[in-house]
Design a protein around this motif. Structure first.
Motif, PDB file in Angstrom:
ATOM      1  N   LEU A  55      32.162  40.966  38.272  1.00  0.00           N
ATOM      2  CA  LEU A  55      32.785  41.684  39.374  1.00  0.00           C
ATOM      3  C   LEU A  55      34.281  41.403  39.299  1.00  0.00           C
ATOM      4  CD1 LEU A  55      30.165  40.546  41.970  1.00  0.00           C
ATOM      5  CD2 LEU A  55      30.574  42.936  41.366  1.00  0.00           C
ATOM      6  N   VAL A  56      35.070  42.395  38.918  1.00  0.00           N
ATOM      7  CA  VAL A  56      36.516  42.229  38.780  1.00  0.00           C
ATOM      8  C   VAL A  56      37.184  42.863  39.987  1.00  0.00           C
ATOM      9  CG1 VAL A  56      38.541  42.606  37.339  1.00  0.00           C
ATOM     10  CG2 VAL A  56      36.299  42.378  36.277  1.00  0.00           C
ATOM     11  N   GLN A  57      37.845  42.042  40.776  1.00  0.00           N
ATOM     12  CA  GLN A  57      38.526  42.508  41.981  1.00  0.00           C
ATOM     13  C   GLN A  57      40.022  42.549  41.720  1.00  0.00           C
ATOM     14  OE1 GLN A  57      37.879  40.150  45.483  1.00  0.00           O
ATOM     15  NE2 GLN A  57      39.585  41.083  46.554  1.00  0.00           N
ATOM     16  N   PHE A  58      40.610  43.714  41.913  1.00  0.00           N
ATOM     17  CA  PHE A  58      42.052  43.874  41.801  1.00  0.00           C
ATOM     18  C   PHE A  58      42.634  43.833  43.206  1.00  0.00           C
ATOM     19  CE2 PHE A  58      40.248  45.755  38.023  1.00  0.00           C
ATOM     20  CZ  PHE A  58      41.021  45.177  37.033  1.00  0.00           C
ATOM     21  N   SER A  59      43.545  42.889  43.432  1.00  0.00           N
ATOM     22  CA  SER A  59      44.116  42.643  44.752  1.00  0.00           C
ATOM     23  C   SER A  59      45.632  42.585  44.654  1.00  0.00           C
ATOM     24  CB  SER A  59      43.620  41.299  45.298  1.00  0.00           C
ATOM     25  OG  SER A  59      42.224  41.242  45.304  1.00  0.00           O
ATOM     26  N   THR A  60      46.252  42.538  45.826  1.00  0.00           N
ATOM     27  CA  THR A  60      47.683  42.276  45.919  1.00  0.00           C
ATOM     28  C   THR A  60      47.897  41.200  46.972  1.00  0.00           C
ATOM     29  OG1 THR A  60      48.021  43.985  47.591  1.00  0.00           O
ATOM     30  CG2 THR A  60      48.351  44.647  45.289  1.00  0.00           C
ATOM     31  N   GLN A  61      49.079  40.632  46.984  1.00  0.00           N
ATOM     32  CA  GLN A  61      49.396  39.593  47.958  1.00  0.00           C
ATOM     33  C   GLN A  61      49.402  40.132  49.383  1.00  0.00           C
ATOM     34  OE1 GLN A  61      53.175  38.085  46.720  1.00  0.00           O
ATOM     35  NE2 GLN A  61      52.367  37.127  44.866  1.00  0.00           N
ATOM     36  N   LEU A  76      28.173  36.632  45.938  1.00  0.00           N
ATOM     37  CA  LEU A  76      27.257  37.358  45.060  1.00  0.00           C
ATOM     38  C   LEU A  76      27.235  36.737  43.670  1.00  0.00           C
ATOM     39  CD1 LEU A  76      27.979  41.072  46.020  1.00  0.00           C
ATOM     40  CD2 LEU A  76      25.931  39.729  46.526  1.00  0.00           C
ATOM     41  N   ALA A  77      28.394  36.336  43.178  1.00  0.00           N
ATOM     42  CA  ALA A  77      28.462  35.725  41.848  1.00  0.00           C
ATOM     43  C   ALA A  77      27.762  34.370  41.831  1.00  0.00           C
ATOM     44  CB  ALA A  77      29.914  35.586  41.404  1.00  0.00           C
ATOM     45  N   GLU A  78      27.914  33.599  42.897  1.00  0.00           N
ATOM     46  CA  GLU A  78      27.265  32.287  42.957  1.00  0.00           C
ATOM     47  C   GLU A  78      25.750  32.414  43.034  1.00  0.00           C
ATOM     48  OE1 GLU A  78      29.112  30.434  46.319  1.00  0.00           O
ATOM     49  OE2 GLU A  78      30.999  30.109  45.262  1.00  0.00           O
ATOM     50  N   ASN A  79      25.262  33.474  43.672  1.00  0.00           N
ATOM     51  CA  ASN A  79      23.820  33.671  43.827  1.00  0.00           C
ATOM     52  C   ASN A  79      23.188  34.425  42.670  1.00  0.00           C
ATOM     53  OD1 ASN A  79      23.719  32.363  46.304  1.00  0.00           O
ATOM     54  ND2 ASN A  79      24.243  34.217  47.417  1.00  0.00           N
ATOM     55  N   GLY A  80      23.987  35.127  41.889  1.00  0.00           N
ATOM     56  CA  GLY A  80      23.453  35.913  40.790  1.00  0.00           C
ATOM     57  C   GLY A  80      23.552  35.160  39.479  1.00  0.00           C
ATOM     58  N   VAL A  81      22.444  35.006  38.811  1.00  0.00           N
ATOM     59  CA  VAL A  81      22.420  34.309  37.531  1.00  0.00           C
ATOM     60  C   VAL A  81      23.112  35.184  36.484  1.00  0.00           C
ATOM     61  CG1 VAL A  81      20.939  33.338  35.743  1.00  0.00           C
ATOM     62  CG2 VAL A  81      20.277  33.178  38.144  1.00  0.00           C
ATOM     63  N   GLY A  82      24.128  34.615  35.848  1.00  0.00           N
ATOM     64  CA  GLY A  82      24.845  35.360  34.818  1.00  0.00           C
ATOM     65  C   GLY A  82      25.892  36.303  35.358  1.00  0.00           C
ATOM     66  N   ARG A 127      29.005  45.100  51.976  1.00  0.00           N
ATOM     67  CA  ARG A 127      28.327  44.207  51.030  1.00  0.00           C
ATOM     68  C   ARG A 127      27.165  44.912  50.344  1.00  0.00           C
ATOM     69  NH1 ARG A 127      24.128  40.613  50.483  1.00  0.00           N
ATOM     70  NH2 ARG A 127      24.655  38.615  49.501  1.00  0.00           N
ATOM     71  N   SER A 128      26.468  45.756  51.081  1.00  0.00           N
ATOM     72  CA  SER A 128      25.311  46.452  50.519  1.00  0.00           C
ATOM     73  C   SER A 128      25.689  47.330  49.328  1.00  0.00           C
ATOM     74  CB  SER A 128      24.622  47.292  51.595  1.00  0.00           C
ATOM     75  OG  SER A 128      25.510  48.259  52.117  1.00  0.00           O
ATOM     76  N   SER A 129      26.900  47.866  49.327  1.00  0.00           N
ATOM     77  CA  SER A 129      27.341  48.686  48.193  1.00  0.00           C
ATOM     78  C   SER A 129      27.488  47.842  46.936  1.00  0.00           C
ATOM     79  CB  SER A 129      28.677  49.371  48.504  1.00  0.00           C
ATOM     80  OG  SER A 129      28.531  50.310  49.525  1.00  0.00           O
ATOM     81  N   TYR A 130      28.070  46.644  47.089  1.00  0.00           N
ATOM     82  CA  TYR A 130      28.221  45.758  45.937  1.00  0.00           C
ATOM     83  C   TYR A 130      26.854  45.298  45.437  1.00  0.00           C
ATOM     84  CZ  TYR A 130      33.031  45.536  47.677  1.00  0.00           C
ATOM     85  OH  TYR A 130      34.282  45.868  48.108  1.00  0.00           O
ATOM     86  N   VAL A 131      25.962  44.948  46.361  1.00  0.00           N
ATOM     87  CA  VAL A 131      24.621  44.500  45.987  1.00  0.00           C
ATOM     88  C   VAL A 131      23.872  45.612  45.266  1.00  0.00           C
ATOM     89  CG1 VAL A 131      22.378  43.769  46.896  1.00  0.00           C
ATOM     90  CG2 VAL A 131      24.475  42.764  47.801  1.00  0.00           C
ATOM     91  N   ARG A 132      23.944  46.823  45.789  1.00  0.00           N
ATOM     92  CA  ARG A 132      23.242  47.957  45.183  1.00  0.00           C
ATOM     93  C   ARG A 132      23.723  48.207  43.755  1.00  0.00           C
ATOM     94  NH1 ARG A 132      23.882  51.327  49.023  1.00  0.00           N
ATOM     95  NH2 ARG A 132      25.900  52.081  48.327  1.00  0.00           N
ATOM     96  N   GLU A 133      25.037  48.227  43.558  1.00  0.00           N
ATOM     97  CA  GLU A 133      25.581  48.485  42.231  1.00  0.00           C
ATOM     98  C   GLU A 133      25.251  47.356  41.261  1.00  0.00           C
ATOM     99  OE1 GLU A 133      27.114  51.406  41.100  1.00  0.00           O
ATOM    100  OE2 GLU A 133      26.208  51.992  43.000  1.00  0.00           O
ATOM    101  N   LEU A 134      25.351  46.123  41.738  1.00  0.00           N
ATOM    102  CA  LEU A 134      25.037  44.981  40.900  1.00  0.00           C
ATOM    103  C   LEU A 134      23.553  44.962  40.547  1.00  0.00           C
ATOM    104  CD1 LEU A 134      26.310  42.509  39.589  1.00  0.00           C
ATOM    105  CD2 LEU A 134      25.965  41.264  41.716  1.00  0.00           C
ATOM    106  N   SER A 135      22.700  45.236  41.504  1.00  0.00           N
ATOM    107  CA  SER A 135      21.255  45.286  41.257  1.00  0.00           C
ATOM    108  C   SER A 135      20.909  46.379  40.262  1.00  0.00           C
ATOM    109  CB  SER A 135      20.489  45.524  42.549  1.00  0.00           C
ATOM    110  OG  SER A 135      20.663  44.443  43.426  1.00  0.00           O
ATOM    111  N   ARG A 136      21.574  47.504  40.387  1.00  0.00           N
ATOM    112  CA  ARG A 136      21.316  48.616  39.465  1.00  0.00           C
ATOM    113  C   ARG A 136      21.657  48.217  38.031  1.00  0.00           C
ATOM    114  NH1 ARG A 136      24.398  54.258  39.749  1.00  0.00           N
ATOM    115  NH2 ARG A 136      26.040  52.779  39.304  1.00  0.00           N
ATOM    116  N   LEU A 137      22.774  47.526  37.848  1.00  0.00           N
ATOM    117  CA  LEU A 137      23.162  47.074  36.518  1.00  0.00           C
ATOM    118  C   LEU A 137      22.199  46.009  36.000  1.00  0.00           C
ATOM    119  CD1 LEU A 137      25.084  46.922  34.086  1.00  0.00           C
ATOM    120  CD2 LEU A 137      26.416  45.258  35.382  1.00  0.00           C
TER     121      LEU A 137
END
Length: 149
Positions: A55-61, A76-82, A127-137
């Motif tokens: 999950l690559v997040q592009f942010s600004t200050q 999500l990264a801590e709970n997802g293996v790999g 959060r559900s959008s990130y979970v859905r996309e990650l689960s799909r992958l």
């Protein structure tokens, strides 16, 4: 021009502008397909990517919603293996923003195990959008990698 016609024109104009705004908001909130080019090694090095997904997040200050999105993605990264979370600050990197066509922060790219973007979410998506996309992958991955609920 009669007052009735002027009011009808004004109401029609407000309705059109409202419809365009709602359409734009709905389009921005959902995930979009990402370009299939691999992310450059100098943006997201291979050694920080996850074995299954990144999950690559592009942010600004100056982004107000970026810290909240970062917390969600880290969890999500801590709970997802790999799964890994990488945050890229593009405040002083307009070249990265131009290369990846980032017009709004936060922008999140979901990369597969090879560093190829498979999904793009713009703005502070739920959060559900990130979970859905990650689960799909992860469901499409050949390895048995799972994401806890």
């Amino acid at each position: 021009m009669s007052p009735l016609i002027a009011i009808l024109i004004l109401v029609a104009l407000v309705a059109v502008v409202t419809a365009i705004g709602l359409w734009g908001r709905a389009r921005a909130a959902g995930p979009r397909a990402a370009r299939a080019d691999a992310i450059a090694e100098e943006i997201v090095p291979a050694d920080v990517r996850g074995d299954a997904a990144t999950l690559v997040q592009f942010s600004t200050q100056f982004c107000g919603s970026c810290p909240g999105v970062a917390r969600t993605l880290r969890a999500l990264a801590e709970n997802g293996v790999g799964v890994a979370h990488v945050e890229v600050d593009i405040t002083d990197r307009p070249d990265v923003a131009a290369q990846l066509h980032i017009l709004q922060t936060p922008t999140v790219l979901l990369l597969d195990r090879d560093g190829v973007p498979v999904s793009r979410l713009t703005g502070a998506a739920p959060r559900s959008s990130y979970v859905r996309e990650l689960s799909r992958l992860l469901d499409a991955a050949p390895a048995s990698v799972t994401l806890p609920a």
